[in-house]
Design a protein around this motif. Structure first.
Motif, short mmCIF file in Angstrom:
data_model
loop_
_atom_site.label_atom_id
_atom_site.label_comp_id
_atom_site.label_asym_id
_atom_site.label_seq_id
_atom_site.Cartn_x
_atom_site.Cartn_y
_atom_site.Cartn_z
N TYR A 1 0.47 -1.60 0.06
CA TYR A 1 -0.03 0.27 0.04
C TYR A 1 0.82 1.02 -0.23
O TYR A 1 -0.15 2.01 0.49
CB TYR A 1 -0.46 0.16 1.68
CG TYR A 1 -2.12 -1.11 1.50
CD1 TYR A 1 -3.18 -1.45 0.33
CD2 TYR A 1 -1.84 -2.37 2.45
CE1 TYR A 1 -3.59 -1.53 -0.06
CE2 TYR A 1 -2.58 -3.49 1.91
CZ TYR A 1 -3.74 -3.32 0.96
OH TYR A 1 -4.73 -4.27 1.30
N ASP A 2 2.90 1.05 -0.03
CA ASP A 2 2.98 2.00 -0.45
C ASP A 2 3.39 2.91 1.53
O ASP A 2 3.41 4.24 0.76
CB ASP A 2 2.59 3.18 -1.60
CG ASP A 2 3.29 4.33 -1.98
OD1 ASP A 2 4.62 3.37 -1.80
OD2 ASP A 2 3.07 4.84 -2.68
N VAL A 3 3.35 2.76 1.84
CA VAL A 3 3.32 3.14 3.21
C VAL A 3 4.53 2.93 3.74
O VAL A 3 5.22 2.12 3.91
CB VAL A 3 2.38 2.16 4.11
CG1 VAL A 3 2.79 2.98 5.71
CG2 VAL A 3 1.10 2.93 3.97
N GLU A 4 5.90 3.74 3.58
CA GLU A 4 6.73 3.76 4.58
C GLU A 4 6.99 3.47 6.05
O GLU A 4 5.97 4.22 6.67
CB GLU A 4 7.21 5.74 4.31
CG GLU A 4 8.57 5.75 4.39
CD GLU A 4 9.26 6.40 4.18
OE1 GLU A 4 10.54 7.36 5.09
OE2 GLU A 4 8.58 7.49 3.82
N VAL A 5 7.56 2.11 6.58
CA VAL A 5 7.47 2.72 7.67
C VAL A 5 8.77 3.04 8.52
O VAL A 5 9.72 2.45 8.15
CB VAL A 5 7.55 0.87 8.21
CG1 VAL A 5 7.66 0.58 10.26
CG2 VAL A 5 6.49 0.39 7.43
N GLU A 6 8.79 3.56 9.93
CA GLU A 6 9.94 3.98 10.68
C GLU A 6 9.98 3.75 11.92
O GLU A 6 8.86 3.89 12.49
CB GLU A 6 9.96 5.70 10.41
CG GLU A 6 10.76 6.16 8.96
CD GLU A 6 10.36 7.79 9.20
OE1 GLU A 6 10.70 8.48 10.15
OE2 GLU A 6 11.23 8.38 8.25
N SER A 7 10.60 2.81 12.19
CA SER A 7 10.68 2.92 13.96
C SER A 7 12.27 3.15 14.31
O SER A 7 13.45 3.35 14.22
CB SER A 7 10.97 0.35 13.72
OG SER A 7 12.09 0.49 13.59
N TYR A 8 11.61 3.96 15.78
CA TYR A 8 13.28 4.47 17.33
C TYR A 8 12.85 3.52 18.15
O TYR A 8 11.51 3.03 18.26
CB TYR A 8 12.38 5.14 16.49
CG TYR A 8 12.52 6.48 16.28
CD1 TYR A 8 13.73 6.60 15.02
CD2 TYR A 8 11.11 6.71 14.94
CE1 TYR A 8 13.45 7.17 13.81
CE2 TYR A 8 11.35 7.17 14.02
CZ TYR A 8 13.08 7.58 13.18
OH TYR A 8 12.62 8.45 11.98
N TYR A 9 13.95 3.23 18.96
CA TYR A 9 13.89 2.27 20.37
C TYR A 9 14.99 3.28 21.30
O TYR A 9 16.23 3.63 20.64
CB TYR A 9 14.10 1.02 19.90
CG TYR A 9 13.94 0.33 21.19
CD1 TYR A 9 12.82 -0.53 21.14
CD2 TYR A 9 15.11 0.27 21.69
CE1 TYR A 9 13.12 -1.10 22.42
CE2 TYR A 9 14.88 -0.69 23.21
CZ TYR A 9 14.19 -1.20 23.28
OH TYR A 9 13.42 -1.40 24.91
N ASP A 10 14.64 3.35 22.21
CA ASP A 10 14.82 4.50 23.53
C ASP A 10 14.03 4.23 25.14
O ASP A 10 13.79 4.84 25.08
CB ASP A 10 15.08 5.74 23.41
CG ASP A 10 15.32 6.70 24.01
OD1 ASP A 10 16.23 6.34 24.52
OD2 ASP A 10 15.16 7.96 24.03
N ASN A 11 14.54 2.69 25.04
CA ASN A 11 14.01 1.91 26.39
C ASN A 11 15.15 1.83 27.17
O ASN A 11 16.06 1.01 26.38
CB ASN A 11 12.44 1.75 25.83
CG ASN A 11 11.94 0.69 26.78
OD1 ASN A 11 12.23 1.07 28.28
ND2 ASN A 11 11.43 -0.44 26.88
N SER A 12 15.06 1.72 27.99
CA SER A 12 16.03 1.04 29.48
C SER A 12 15.27 -0.16 29.93
O SER A 12 15.37 -0.89 30.75
CB SER A 12 16.96 1.72 29.85
OG SER A 12 16.42 2.56 30.67
N LEU A 13 13.98 -0.05 30.27
CA LEU A 13 12.96 -0.49 31.22
C LEU A 13 12.81 -1.72 30.49
O LEU A 13 12.26 -2.12 29.57
CB LEU A 13 11.35 0.08 30.94
CG LEU A 13 12.39 1.95 31.69
CD1 LEU A 13 10.96 2.20 32.42
CD2 LEU A 13 13.05 1.58 33.03
#
Length: 398
Positions: A275-287
């Motif tokens: 469906y021409d969707v761009e996926v961006e993922s970010y991770y910033d967790n220490s718990l």
């Protein structure tokens, strides 16, 4: 406030908005028609308390009817200072709603302080304009001015404390109802799903054996193939119901969701590309926390899938997934640029068999709310029609 709570609280959102504006207009007009007449020759009323409350919570659109009613009522009352009063009301009508968007985004205690400050500034500005008109003021005026500032600030604080308590009670009641609803679904799923799965498995096995028969025609094989496909679909529905049951011990992990983010993102990427969707993922967790890994993964996939399908109508878009931490909780933020939802649709999210999709059953979102509820977490949703949706999942760290 009492009239609204008794008669109108459970009405639809749009209907409630109109009722609140009407009741606030009545309260403001009653303040103006029955003011405090002081022995020093001054009159004093609390007209700007309801006016400011509507302006701060509702913005220009909701405060405009009160502005018109204020002018009409002031012309009806008559007497000296009609023009300065109208000019002052106009300045408040222009200034107060500008603070509305920021005001609604504040925490409850800050909203109380913000509204009290707005009342104080309004009365201070009124007194300044009064000094310009009167030209000569005495000690009595300053005494009354101090009392006026204190009265407006105190009354606004009391009104806001009541409003925030009402809002908190409504949210708490909704959470309790949602929790009870999810518990009923969980118990029903656990007791029924296993019983249904057994006959489905037996039926599927016999149909597979029949399909190998040499005396069967192609037409009959087609019927069996269709039957097997329907059985698979029925098993999938049962599996969806099983996801509402209590967490399975074999799936329990103590982790920080980093692996789950990577796994679910990789799973959804091919679907997003269609469906021409761009996926961006970010991770910033220490718990880290304890959770059923299967349920959390299914929960995330359901949200990703809904987000992608909401962008299908717009010919594509962007899906942003961000896992972070905030005040001892893991925060999963899922943002899309899809069609969005209105407030009526938002209020019904997570209810059984309600879906914004024509072919949807609502079980996917119910599963999401059930999973987060079991983890003692909460879900916040911000959405605007035509602009997209943001889901925030708060999961307490263990």
């Amino acid at each position: 406030m009492v009239i609204f709570l008794i008669f109108f609280e459970n009405r639809p959102f749009a209907y409630n908005k109109k009722i609140l504006v009407i009741l606030s207009t009545v309260a403001m007009c009653l303040c103006m028609l029955m003011p405090f007449r002081l022995e020093y020759g001054y009159t004093f009323d609390l007209r700007y308390i309801p006016f400011l409350l509507v302006a701060l919570f509702g913005g220009f659109r909701c405060s405009f009817p009160l502005y018109v009613a204020l002018i009409v009522c002031r012309l009806y009352v008559g007497g000296e200072g009609v023009l300065p009063a109208i000019l002052f009301a106009s300045s408040i009508f222009i200034a107060a709603p500008l603070y509305s968007r920021r005001f609604r985004g504040l925490a409850p205690k800050r909203r109380i302080a913000g509204a009290a400050a707005a009342a104080f500034v309004t009365m201070l500005w009124y007194l300044i304009t009064l000094i310009i008109v009167i030209e000569q003021v005495d000690g009595t005026f300053w005494l009354l001015a101090g009392h006026a500032l204190a009265t407006y600030t105190l009354f606004m604080t009391i009104a806001m404390m009541l409003i925030e308590k009402i809002i908190a009670n409504v949210h708490y009641r909704d959470r309790v109802l949602q929790s009870e609803r999810l518990n009923v679904v969980s118990e029903l799923a656990a007791s029924v799903s296993h019983e249904i799965r057994n006959p489905l498995t037996v039926t599927s096995g016999f149909l597979q054996l029949l399909s190998k028969s040499e005396t069967m025609t192609e037409k009959e094989r087609g019927y069996i193939k269709l039957s097997l496909e329907e059985l698979k679909r029925a098993e999938k529905i049962v599996s969806d119901y099983l996801s509402f049951a209590k967490p399975q011990s074999q799936n329990m992990v103590y982790a920080d969701l980093s692996e789950d983010l990577e796994y679910t993102t990789n799973i959804i990427l091919p679907y997003a590309m269609i469906y021409d969707v761009e996926v961006e993922s970010y991770y910033d967790n220490s718990l880290s926390t304890n959770y059923d890994q299967h349920q959390i993964q299914q929960c995330l996939i359901n949200l990703y899938k809904n987000a992608i399908e909401s962008m299908k109508e717009k010919g594509g878009g962007k899906l942003i997934i961000h896992i972070s931490e905030h005040k001892g909780s893991i925060v999963i933020r899922i943002e899309d640029t899809g069609v969005g939802m209105d407030k009526e649709e938002l209020s019904r999210l997570g209810k059984p068999y309600y879906s914004t999709k024509q072919e949807g059953t609502g079980l996917g979102m119910l599963m999401v709310y059930s999973t987060i509820n079991k983890l003692k977490g909460r879900i916040e949703v911000d959405s605007k029609k035509g602009q997209g949706t943001v889901f925030r999942l708060f999961i307490p760290a263990a």
